[in-house]
Design a protein around this motif. Structure first.
Motif, PDB file in Angstrom:
ATOM      1  N   THR A 103       0.843  -1.185   0.000  1.00 53.00           N
ATOM      2  CA  THR A 103       0.000   0.000   0.000  1.00 53.00           C
ATOM      3  C   THR A 103       0.884   1.244   0.000  1.00 53.00           C
ATOM      4  O   THR A 103       2.088   1.158   0.229  1.00 53.00           O
ATOM      5  N   SER A 104       0.259   2.384  -0.248  1.00 50.78           N
ATOM      6  CA  SER A 104       1.032   3.628  -0.248  1.00 50.78           C
ATOM      7  C   SER A 104       0.092   4.817  -0.113  1.00 50.78           C
ATOM      8  O   SER A 104      -1.086   4.735  -0.465  1.00 50.78           O
ATOM      9  N   TYR A 105       0.597   5.901   0.437  1.00 49.48           N
ATOM     10  CA  TYR A 105      -0.104   7.172   0.394  1.00 49.48           C
ATOM     11  C   TYR A 105       0.919   8.296   0.426  1.00 49.48           C
ATOM     12  O   TYR A 105       2.074   8.096   0.834  1.00 49.48           O
ATOM     13  N   GLY A 106       0.505   9.458  -0.039  1.00 52.42           N
ATOM     14  CA  GLY A 106       1.413  10.596  -0.066  1.00 52.42           C
ATOM     15  C   GLY A 106       0.651  11.878  -0.336  1.00 52.42           C
ATOM     16  O   GLY A 106      -0.514  11.853  -0.744  1.00 52.42           O
ATOM     17  N   GLU A 107       1.322  13.008  -0.090  1.00 48.74           N
ATOM     18  CA  GLU A 107       0.670  14.294  -0.319  1.00 48.74           C
ATOM     19  C   GLU A 107       1.706  15.383  -0.596  1.00 48.74           C
ATOM     20  O   GLU A 107       2.819  15.357  -0.061  1.00 48.74           O
ATOM     21  N   ILE A 108       1.293  16.313  -1.451  1.00 50.17           N
ATOM     22  CA  ILE A 108       2.098  17.494  -1.772  1.00 50.17           C
ATOM     23  C   ILE A 108       1.217  18.715  -1.520  1.00 50.17           C
ATOM     24  O   ILE A 108       0.086  18.786  -2.018  1.00 50.17           O
ATOM     25  N   THR A 122       5.956  25.278  -1.138  1.00 52.86           N
ATOM     26  CA  THR A 122       5.424  23.992  -1.590  1.00 52.86           C
ATOM     27  C   THR A 122       6.240  22.888  -0.941  1.00 52.86           C
ATOM     28  O   THR A 122       7.471  22.961  -0.898  1.00 52.86           O
ATOM     29  N   ASP A 123       5.555  21.880  -0.441  1.00 54.64           N
ATOM     30  CA  ASP A 123       6.239  20.838   0.321  1.00 54.64           C
ATOM     31  C   ASP A 123       5.724  19.459  -0.074  1.00 54.64           C
ATOM     32  O   ASP A 123       4.510  19.233  -0.124  1.00 54.64           O
ATOM     33  N   VAL A 124       6.657  18.565  -0.370  1.00 58.86           N
ATOM     34  CA  VAL A 124       6.302  17.154  -0.505  1.00 58.86           C
ATOM     35  C   VAL A 124       6.204  16.638   0.930  1.00 58.86           C
ATOM     36  O   VAL A 124       7.184  16.149   1.502  1.00 58.86           O
ATOM     37  N   ALA A 125       5.040  16.789   1.503  1.00 59.50           N
ATOM     38  CA  ALA A 125       4.875  16.580   2.944  1.00 59.50           C
ATOM     39  C   ALA A 125       5.263  15.182   3.380  1.00 59.50           C
ATOM     40  O   ALA A 125       5.962  14.997   4.375  1.00 59.50           O
ATOM     41  N   ARG A 126       4.828  14.186   2.623  1.00 68.70           N
ATOM     42  CA  ARG A 126       5.156  12.817   3.021  1.00 68.70           C
ATOM     43  C   ARG A 126       4.903  11.854   1.878  1.00 68.70           C
ATOM     44  O   ARG A 126       4.056  12.102   1.002  1.00 68.70           O
ATOM     45  N   ALA A 127       5.664  10.774   1.902  1.00 66.57           N
ATOM     46  CA  ALA A 127       5.452   9.645   0.998  1.00 66.57           C
ATOM     47  C   ALA A 127       5.640   8.388   1.829  1.00 66.57           C
ATOM     48  O   ALA A 127       6.650   8.237   2.524  1.00 66.57           O
ATOM     49  N   VAL A 128       4.658   7.491   1.779  1.00 63.72           N
ATOM     50  CA  VAL A 128       4.640   6.328   2.669  1.00 63.72           C
ATOM     51  C   VAL A 128       4.439   5.057   1.850  1.00 63.72           C
ATOM     52  O   VAL A 128       3.596   5.007   0.950  1.00 63.72           O
ATOM     53  N   TRP A 147       8.733   8.890   4.412  1.00 64.88           N
ATOM     54  CA  TRP A 147       9.702   9.949   4.140  1.00 64.88           C
ATOM     55  C   TRP A 147       8.949  11.268   4.170  1.00 64.88           C
ATOM     56  O   TRP A 147       7.898  11.412   3.549  1.00 64.88           O
ATOM     57  N   GLU A 148       9.462  12.227   4.900  1.00 61.24           N
ATOM     58  CA  GLU A 148       8.808  13.523   5.025  1.00 61.24           C
ATOM     59  C   GLU A 148       9.681  14.636   4.445  1.00 61.24           C
ATOM     60  O   GLU A 148      10.908  14.610   4.567  1.00 61.24           O
ATOM     61  N   HIS A 149       9.044  15.591   3.791  1.00 60.84           N
ATOM     62  CA  HIS A 149       9.691  16.806   3.271  1.00 60.84           C
ATOM     63  C   HIS A 149      10.766  16.498   2.222  1.00 60.84           C
ATOM     64  O   HIS A 149      11.777  17.190   2.138  1.00 60.84           O
ATOM     65  N   ALA A 150      10.553  15.456   1.454  1.00 60.63           N
ATOM     66  CA  ALA A 150      11.270  15.187   0.191  1.00 60.63           C
ATOM     67  C   ALA A 150      12.727  14.746   0.325  1.00 60.63           C
ATOM     68  O   ALA A 150      13.149  13.792  -0.327  1.00 60.63           O
ATOM     69  N   VAL A 151      13.531  15.435   1.126  1.00 62.38           N
ATOM     70  CA  VAL A 151      14.965  15.146   1.160  1.00 62.38           C
ATOM     71  C   VAL A 151      15.395  14.889   2.604  1.00 62.38           C
ATOM     72  O   VAL A 151      15.105  15.689   3.496  1.00 62.38           O
ATOM     73  N   THR A 152      16.105  13.801   2.805  1.00 61.69           N
ATOM     74  CA  THR A 152      16.580  13.446   4.137  1.00 61.69           C
ATOM     75  C   THR A 152      18.102  13.432   4.151  1.00 61.69           C
ATOM     76  O   THR A 152      18.730  12.649   3.451  1.00 61.69           O
TER      77      THR A 152
END
Length: 447
Positions: A103-108, A122-128, A147-152
């Motif tokens: 499964t997956s979810y995400g939001e921008i 603008t923020d790639v808030a999360r990708a799961v 993963w939150e905010h695109a870059v870790t």
């Protein structure tokens, strides 16, 4: 499709032989035509290859879906067979195949403050990514990686984390036991926080500032759902670490418990915590529930002035969905006890530890329009929250004044494409700090 493409390829091949020696074509023209035909033939070959690849993917998905459906139907079939006099062996583990579901979810999101448009972002808030593996009809593993905010990295604001990781087994009497890292059954969105599941571009303040989002602890839990619609949860887990409190940071003001949450990361476990939740769904469309969590937060830290401090949080929540309406409300309150001695060491610092914090909201949404592919649902929400409602007593003149309640009104809408994609827009008005008034836009998905 394949036959058509093959026919086109053969036709081009035939034409290419037919024009090799036309009556009046020069050698250069012939070469140009041959190169053009060769390029077209290569394109058709590529299209054939892509079509084959898509067909293979579809077949793989169909096989995976068939396996999952078989696994879901098996216990029902086994139960029916048992009811018709079948032996216990016919419904045993041998009739089940292991299955894995991804499964997956995400939001921008896009946010534009009303009074500071140069701070729009603008923020790639999360990708799961989630993985659920079912070993048999009663035992499963659940994992989610976020993963939150695109870059870790060390120089970026992004985070990479394990949001859930636990195993669960269901016994014959319906009792479920789980162990690992799992979400607390508190509020309305902590365990159901995909962007397609809640209204507003951002999660509401009450369930992020007062109830830390997404709140998870490592430990052991028991739960059961009864025929009358009652579900209960009990658990013994890790808790908070008050020694992490940073008086020079605004983190404690933004979310008191969020700033001392351990998230399963080398979590101090001298002081464990307990929680209990009760939810009732005895009437179609109605959910009523509550939750309580309590545990010491000092963790026997050496030379720490608040080893006897206790964190307690409770909530009451309700949701009712009659017809096209979606109505909900949450009230929650938290306390941190025995902080007097600790706050004396924080004299002069901007962020001492509050002794109480609370919040509530009410929300109404109405599905204004829907067809086979799309739906449009406006909503309105009013919430009040205070992350520092009171402080423990300190000598006169050395204390800090409690914060005032912040009140936020949000109006917006969700436009869903099918059930898996949502476009969101809302406007938020802040009563206490109007500089935070903002327009939000977002896109999210979930499958």
């Amino acid at each position: 499709m394949k036959k058509t493409l093959v026919a086109q390829a053969l036709s081009i091949a035939f034409l290419s032989t037919a024009i090799v020696f036309p009556a009046h074509a020069s050698e250069a023209e012939l070469l140009q035509r041959i190169e053009k035909l060769a390029a077209e033939l290569d394109a058709i070959k590529a299209e054939l290859a892509a079509t084959r690849k898509k067909t293979d993917v579809v077949e793989q998905k169909q096989e995976a879906l068939a396996s999952t459906v078989s696994a879901s139907i098996a216990p029902v079939a086994a139960s029916g067979a048992a009811g018709n006099g079948a032996t216990g062996a016919s419904s045993g583990a041998g009739s089940w195949a292991q299955s894995t579901v991804v499964t997956s979810y995400g939001e921008i999101n896009y946010t534009r403050p009303k009074n500071a448009t140069n701070q729009a972002e603008t923020d790639v808030a999360r990708a799961v990514i989630g993985i659920t593996h079912r070993f048999d009809e009663k035992t499963k593993m659940v994992a989610e990686f976020e993963w939150e905010h695109a870059v870790t990295s060390a120089d970026d604001k992004g985070e990479s984390e394990v949001e859930q990781l636990y195993v669960e087994h269901e016994f014959n009497n319906g009792l479920r036991a789980k162990a690992g890292l799992f979400l607390m059954p508190v509020g309305l969105i902590n365990t159901n926080h995909e962007p397609t599941a809640y209204y507003g571009v951002h999660r509401n303040f009450v369930e992020t500032a007062i109830i830390p989002s997404t709140w998870r602890e490592a430990g052991f839990g028991l739960s059961r759902t009864h025929d009358n619609g009652l579900t209960w949860d009990l658990g013994l887990t890790t808790g908070f670490d008050l020694s992490k409190w940073d008086t020079a940071s605004a983190d404690g003001t933004e979310s008191p418990l969020g700033s001392i949450h351990q998230e399963g990361q080398l979590a101090k476990s001298h002081d464990l915590s307990m929680h209990a939740a009760l939810n009732w769904r005895g009437i179609p469309g109605l959910l009523i529930g509550g939750f309580v969590f309590t545990g010491k937060a000092g963790q026997a830290t050496a030379d720490f002035a608040a080893n006897d401090s206790r964190v307690t949080l409770w909530d009451m929540h309700a949701r009712y969905t009659p017809g096209l309406w979606d109505l909900s409300a949450v009230y929650t309150r938290g306390t941190i006890s025995n902080t007097d001695a600790l706050n004396l060491t924080f004299i002069g610092q901007p962020t001492p530890v509050p002794s109480s914090f609370y919040g509530w909201y009410t929300q109404a949404a109405y599905q204004l329009w829907k067809n086979e592919e799309y739906s449009f649902t406006p909503f309105v929400r009013y919430e009040l929250f205070n992350t520092a409602h009171s402080y423990s007593a300190v000598p006169q003149g050395l204390g800090i004044a409690p914060q005032a309640d912040e009140k936020v009104a949000t109006i917006g809408a969700s436009f869903k494409i099918g059930e898996g994609v949502v476009l969101k827009a809302d406007y938020q008005k802040f009563k206490l700090d109007s500089s935070r008034d903002r327009l939000n836009l977002g896109v999210g998905y979930s499958f």
